[in-house]
Scaffold this motif. Structure first.
Motif, PDB file in Angstrom:
ATOM      1  N   GLU A 188       0.610  -1.089   0.153  1.00 54.75           N
ATOM      2  CA  GLU A 188       0.123  -0.071   0.087  1.00 54.75           C
ATOM      3  C   GLU A 188       0.810   1.222  -0.202  1.00 54.75           C
ATOM      4  N   ASN A 189       0.692   2.277  -0.736  1.00 55.10           N
ATOM      5  CA  ASN A 189       1.337   3.462  -0.903  1.00 55.10           C
ATOM      6  C   ASN A 189       1.487   4.194   0.288  1.00 55.10           C
ATOM      7  N   LYS A 190       0.548   4.333   0.935  1.00 51.22           N
ATOM      8  CA  LYS A 190       0.616   4.755   2.430  1.00 51.22           C
ATOM      9  C   LYS A 190       1.686   4.260   3.117  1.00 51.22           C
ATOM     10  N   GLU A 191       1.540   2.944   3.252  1.00 55.53           N
ATOM     11  CA  GLU A 191       2.507   2.398   4.181  1.00 55.53           C
ATOM     12  C   GLU A 191       3.906   2.662   3.601  1.00 55.53           C
ATOM     13  N   LYS A 192       4.161   2.479   2.090  1.00 57.66           N
ATOM     14  CA  LYS A 192       5.491   2.769   1.893  1.00 57.66           C
ATOM     15  C   LYS A 192       6.053   4.148   1.956  1.00 57.66           C
ATOM     16  N   LEU A 210      14.919  -1.081   1.615  1.00 60.69           N
ATOM     17  CA  LEU A 210      14.722  -1.831   0.155  1.00 60.69           C
ATOM     18  C   LEU A 210      13.796  -2.936   0.261  1.00 60.69           C
ATOM     19  N   ASP A 211      13.695  -3.787   1.487  1.00 65.58           N
ATOM     20  CA  ASP A 211      12.682  -4.628   1.295  1.00 65.58           C
ATOM     21  C   ASP A 211      11.199  -4.040   1.189  1.00 65.58           C
ATOM     22  N   ALA A 212      10.977  -3.026   1.591  1.00 66.26           N
ATOM     23  CA  ALA A 212       9.718  -2.165   1.359  1.00 66.26           C
ATOM     24  C   ALA A 212       9.314  -1.605  -0.277  1.00 66.26           C
ATOM     25  N   GLU A 213      10.517  -1.063  -0.467  1.00 66.95           N
ATOM     26  CA  GLU A 213      10.643  -0.708  -1.885  1.00 66.95           C
ATOM     27  C   GLU A 213      10.345  -1.830  -2.840  1.00 66.95           C
ATOM     28  N   GLU A 214      11.170  -3.026  -2.544  1.00 73.26           N
ATOM     29  CA  GLU A 214      10.743  -4.237  -3.676  1.00 73.26           C
ATOM     30  C   GLU A 214       9.378  -4.546  -3.410  1.00 73.26           C
ATOM     31  N   GLN A 215       8.523  -4.669  -2.323  1.00 73.22           N
ATOM     32  CA  GLN A 215       7.355  -4.966  -2.365  1.00 73.22           C
ATOM     33  C   GLN A 215       6.406  -3.916  -2.941  1.00 73.22           C
ATOM     34  N   SER A 216       6.844  -2.653  -3.198  1.00 70.54           N
ATOM     35  CA  SER A 216       5.959  -1.750  -3.881  1.00 70.54           C
ATOM     36  C   SER A 216       6.112  -1.872  -5.293  1.00 70.54           C
ATOM     37  N   TYR A 217       7.527  -2.051  -5.861  1.00 72.47           N
ATOM     38  CA  TYR A 217       7.982  -2.404  -7.301  1.00 72.47           C
ATOM     39  C   TYR A 217       8.280  -3.530  -7.362  1.00 72.47           C
ATOM     40  N   HIS A 218       7.440  -4.560  -7.946  1.00 71.08           N
ATOM     41  CA  HIS A 218       7.659  -5.763  -7.828  1.00 71.08           C
ATOM     42  C   HIS A 218       7.709  -6.759  -9.165  1.00 71.08           C
ATOM     43  N   GLY A 219       7.051  -6.004 -10.251  1.00 77.56           N
ATOM     44  CA  GLY A 219       6.818  -6.846 -11.407  1.00 77.56           C
ATOM     45  C   GLY A 219       6.690  -5.784 -12.586  1.00 77.56           C
ATOM     46  N   ALA A 220       6.467  -6.254 -13.607  1.00 75.60           N
ATOM     47  CA  ALA A 220       6.215  -5.586 -15.015  1.00 75.60           C
ATOM     48  C   ALA A 220       5.124  -4.702 -14.917  1.00 75.60           C
ATOM     49  N   GLY A 221       5.482  -3.535 -15.529  1.00 79.26           N
ATOM     50  CA  GLY A 221       4.226  -2.498 -15.565  1.00 79.26           C
ATOM     51  C   GLY A 221       4.549  -1.317 -15.003  1.00 79.26           C
ATOM     52  N   THR A 222       3.663  -0.275 -15.063  1.00 76.13           N
ATOM     53  CA  THR A 222       3.782   1.166 -14.778  1.00 76.13           C
ATOM     54  C   THR A 222       3.856   1.099 -13.059  1.00 76.13           C
ATOM     55  N   GLY A 343      -5.345   6.965  -0.571  1.00 74.13           N
ATOM     56  CA  GLY A 343      -4.682   5.506  -0.205  1.00 74.13           C
ATOM     57  C   GLY A 343      -4.747   4.665  -1.668  1.00 74.13           C
ATOM     58  N   ALA A 344      -5.660   4.783  -2.509  1.00 69.79           N
ATOM     59  CA  ALA A 344      -5.632   3.619  -3.426  1.00 69.79           C
ATOM     60  C   ALA A 344      -4.718   3.836  -4.436  1.00 69.79           C
ATOM     61  N   GLY A 516       5.561  13.853  -9.627  1.00 68.79           N
ATOM     62  CA  GLY A 516       4.202  13.714  -9.837  1.00 68.79           C
ATOM     63  C   GLY A 516       3.644  13.019  -8.347  1.00 68.79           C
ATOM     64  N   ALA A 517       4.414  12.255  -7.881  1.00 69.09           N
ATOM     65  CA  ALA A 517       3.836  11.553  -6.746  1.00 69.09           C
ATOM     66  C   ALA A 517       4.221  12.390  -5.211  1.00 69.09           C
ATOM     67  N   SER A 518       4.509  13.560  -5.409  1.00 61.08           N
ATOM     68  CA  SER A 518       4.783  14.365  -4.231  1.00 61.08           C
ATOM     69  C   SER A 518       3.485  15.083  -3.776  1.00 61.08           C
ATOM     70  N   GLY A 519       3.223  15.062  -2.502  1.00 56.88           N
ATOM     71  CA  GLY A 519       2.140  15.599  -1.789  1.00 56.88           C
ATOM     72  C   GLY A 519       2.350  16.144  -0.386  1.00 56.88           C
ATOM     73  N   LYS A 520       1.283  15.988   0.360  1.00 57.51           N
ATOM     74  CA  LYS A 520       1.389  16.309   1.839  1.00 57.51           C
ATOM     75  C   LYS A 520       1.953  17.446   2.332  1.00 57.51           C
ATOM     76  N   VAL A 521       3.123  17.842   2.067  1.00 57.89           N
ATOM     77  CA  VAL A 521       3.761  19.027   2.409  1.00 57.89           C
ATOM     78  C   VAL A 521       3.466  20.270   1.087  1.00 57.89           C
ATOM     79  N   PRO A 522       2.890  21.488   1.511  1.00 57.45           N
ATOM     80  CA  PRO A 522       2.654  22.302   0.504  1.00 57.45           C
ATOM     81  C   PRO A 522       4.053  22.762  -0.212  1.00 57.45           C
TER      82      PRO A 522
END
Length: 608
Positions: A188-192, A210-222, A343-344, A516-522
């Motif tokens: 989940e992106n919020k957990e990342k 690194l473990d968390a990043e590998e779970q986020s970016y784990h296969g083929a595709g965008t 969160g989605a 483009g993924a930045s947020g939260k902080v103005p």
């Protein structure tokens, strides 16, 4: 449904401002257009070179010059997950073209770098101008005068804008964009994001990160968050350059493969040799550009498109600026909650009803031009549909009119906010954009002392030393197109997010970009003019009180007018940004670049 008055107003203003450039562009397109294949004007030697390596059957068709020949321009490489699936597309396209008596040739490849890999690294300083390299590479691929239509295979940040800018130089040809689709959902992106902040605080080690990043970016595709890559896919669909509903279909599925084949056959059908000629120049007009801007606002799309859409429009002879973005944002409600706006991820958005449901709602509200040309023909209503396999055959059915998950895809009756995801800021510091869709209302107004840095690394070092435990507006200057290629500064997000979570009022001001993924902080970004071009951000000193008000659109240094007028512009030593990692080769781009609001373009604007 009649069009919203603001949509009409902005479109007419763009049309008036663009008339000389647009008329000249369309005149050139008309001069290039011909019923006969342009390759008939090539010499026998030219032609023999062009199909010498083609299979025997294709060679016969190419020699006869009576059937469409499609150019494939691809950003394939197998290091980047978003582009790895494209390896197999040319073979699919060629086979599908042969089924309808056409041919296809791989015309050329374009570079595809990943901001996720180069983020915070020296290579990021090549990123923005890679768009212009891609545009030029596309033009080189199409320069052989062998083609009747174009299939552009690309996905990520600079690739799709670059492909489109390049293809628009051949606007007499029909062009369809063929996406790869997002990878399946991982962590989940919020957990990342939470784990990244823990790492910034030193609470977990590099292996845990690194473990968390590998779970986020784990296969083929965008990547599945709603950054620039997926904003690209939204834009290509809402501007009528995709097959309907194809933006967010996962790679490696039967439906994705069917869409690839159908794109090839549709491209053949809309050439001058096909059943209904649809030139790219007539798809991308003022109305399509406005539809793209509406899509950005309605989905909380990437701020990078405050730059790219200006450049795309200019390539079609159309002039837009950030006032157009802002005026549309005031009346277009936010209908999507996709990370970083929620969160989605895009898979959840697609399952909730996706682009078809979104487009249908906006059409019904009068917030999109329906009477546009698309690669499917006349009218955008065709895009309020979704593809499916009916007994193994590709078909389209009406998209849901009501979201399956109102927490991800809202409605006009119950939007996530009444206005759009991006706003214009202006004041004595220049003009900037801010992505408000990811910033909670409590953080949209910040008034605090400036802390000035000339690099993102200097800010991070100050954070590690504990010097930023206070209310502050971080000013990171000399990050514009001419200074160092305008790198994204997403590397700052975790540290600034930590400070905000500790209760401090925090904002960022920069003439650089954020992911483009930045947020939260103005973040007031893309401040124009940039510091190296004499922008007033270079007047800011440590301790100046800065007011960032995203509600009223104010970006102001609260310094007396007399003192502000007397202040000299600061300078910076940028010699370290000129060498290494290929930066030497990009000197001409930095020297020629226009401002961010003018598209940060390094190529010469056409003379009208």
């Amino acid at each position: 449904m009649s069009l919203h008055p603001r949509l009409i107003e902005v479109t007419e203003r763009i049309r008036r401002n663009s008339r000389p450039g647009r008329d000249a562009y369309l005149a050139r397109v008309a001069a290039w257009s011909a019923k006969e294949p342009v390759r008939k004007g090539l010499s026998c030697t030219n032609l023999a070179h062009a199909f010498a390596a083609s299979p025997a059957g294709d060679k016969i068709l190419l020699r006869e010059q009576r059937q469409p020949n499609l150019a494939i321009v691809s950003s394939y490489n197998d290091m980047l997950s978003a582009h790895q699936p494209l390896e197999y597309y040319p073979a699919m396209i060629k086979a599908a073209a042969r089924q309808v008596g056409a041919t296809a040739q791989f015309a050329g490849g374009v570079p595809a770098m990943c901001d996720g890999v180069t983020q915070g690294q020296a290579g990021m300083e090549l990123s923005l101008f890679s768009r212009d390299v891609i545009a030029m590479s596309t033009a080189v691929a199409l320069s052989h005068q062998m083609f009747d239509g174009v299939l552009c295979l690309g996905v990520c940040d600079k690739i799709v804008p670059g492909l489109l800018i390049g293809a628009l130089q051949f606007g007499h040809l029909p062009t369809i964009f063929v996406p790869a689709g997002p990878m399946t959902s991982g962590m989940e992106n919020k957990e990342k994001a939470r784990i990244r902040q823990l790492y910034a605080e030193g609470k977990i080690d590099r292996q845990g990160l690194l473990d968390a990043e590998e779970q986020s970016y784990h296969g083929a595709g965008t990547c599945t968050f709603y950054g620039t890559a997926n904003s690209n896919q939204m834009l290509m669909e809402i501007m009528g350059l995709h097959l309907p509903g194809s933006a967010f279909v996962n790679p490696g599925t039967p439906l994705r493969e069917a869409l690839v084949a159908a794109a090839a056959q549709r491209a053949a059908a809309i050439t001058a040799l096909g059943t209904e000629a649809i030139a790219l120049a007539h798809v991308i007009d003022e109305r399509a550009i406005v539809n793209g801007l509406v899509g950005l606002m309605a989905t909380g799309g990437s701020t990078n498109h405050a730059i790219h859409m200006v450049a795309i429009a200019k390539a079609a002879g159309i002039t837009i600026d950030w006032t157009d973005f802002d005026d549309l944002s005031a009346v277009v409600p936010l209908l999507a909650k996709i990370y970083p706006n929620g969160g989605a991820d895009v898979n959840h958005f697609h399952a909730a009803g996706g682009m078809g449901c979104l487009i249908g709602q906006l059409l019904d509200a009068g917030l999109l031009h329906e009477d546009v040309h698309t690669v499917m023909g006349q009218g955008l209503r065709r895009y309020a549909s979704e593809p499916w396999l009916d007994d193994g055959k590709l078909a389209w059915r009406a998209s849901p009119t009501v979201s399956h998950d109102s927490a991800v895809l809202g409605s006009m009756a119950a939007p996530f906010q009444p206005d759009g995801g991006m706003r214009l800021l202006q004041g004595n510091l220049g003009r900037a954009v801010i992505k408000v869709s990811a910033v909670q209302a409590a953080h949209r107004i910040v008034e605090a002392p400036a802390v000035v840095f000339d690099s993102q690394d200097a800010l991070l070092e100050a954070f590690k030393r504990g010097e930023l435990e206070k209310d502050l507006v971080a000013v990171v200057r000399f990050q514009g197109p001419r200074a160092n290629g305008m790198p994204e500064l997403h590397k700052l997000t975790p540290s600034l997010g930590v400070l905000q979570d500790r209760g401090f009022k925090v904002a960022l001001l920069t003439d650089g970009r954020m992911s483009g993924a930045s947020g939260k902080v103005p973040a007031a970004i893309h401040i124009t003019p940039e510091c190296l071009a004499g922008g007033p951000l270079a007047k800011v000193r440590d301790g100046d009180i800065i007011r960032l008000d995203a509600e009223t659109g104010v970006l102001q240094a609260l310094v007396a007018d007399e003192e502000w007028a007397r202040r000299e512009l600061a300078s910076a030593d940028l010699s370290a940004n000129e060498h290494g990692y290929g930066r030497e080769l990009f000197a001409v781009f930095r020297q020629a670049a226009t401002g961010a609001e003018q598209g940060a373009m390094s190529f010469m604007e056409p003379r009208y």
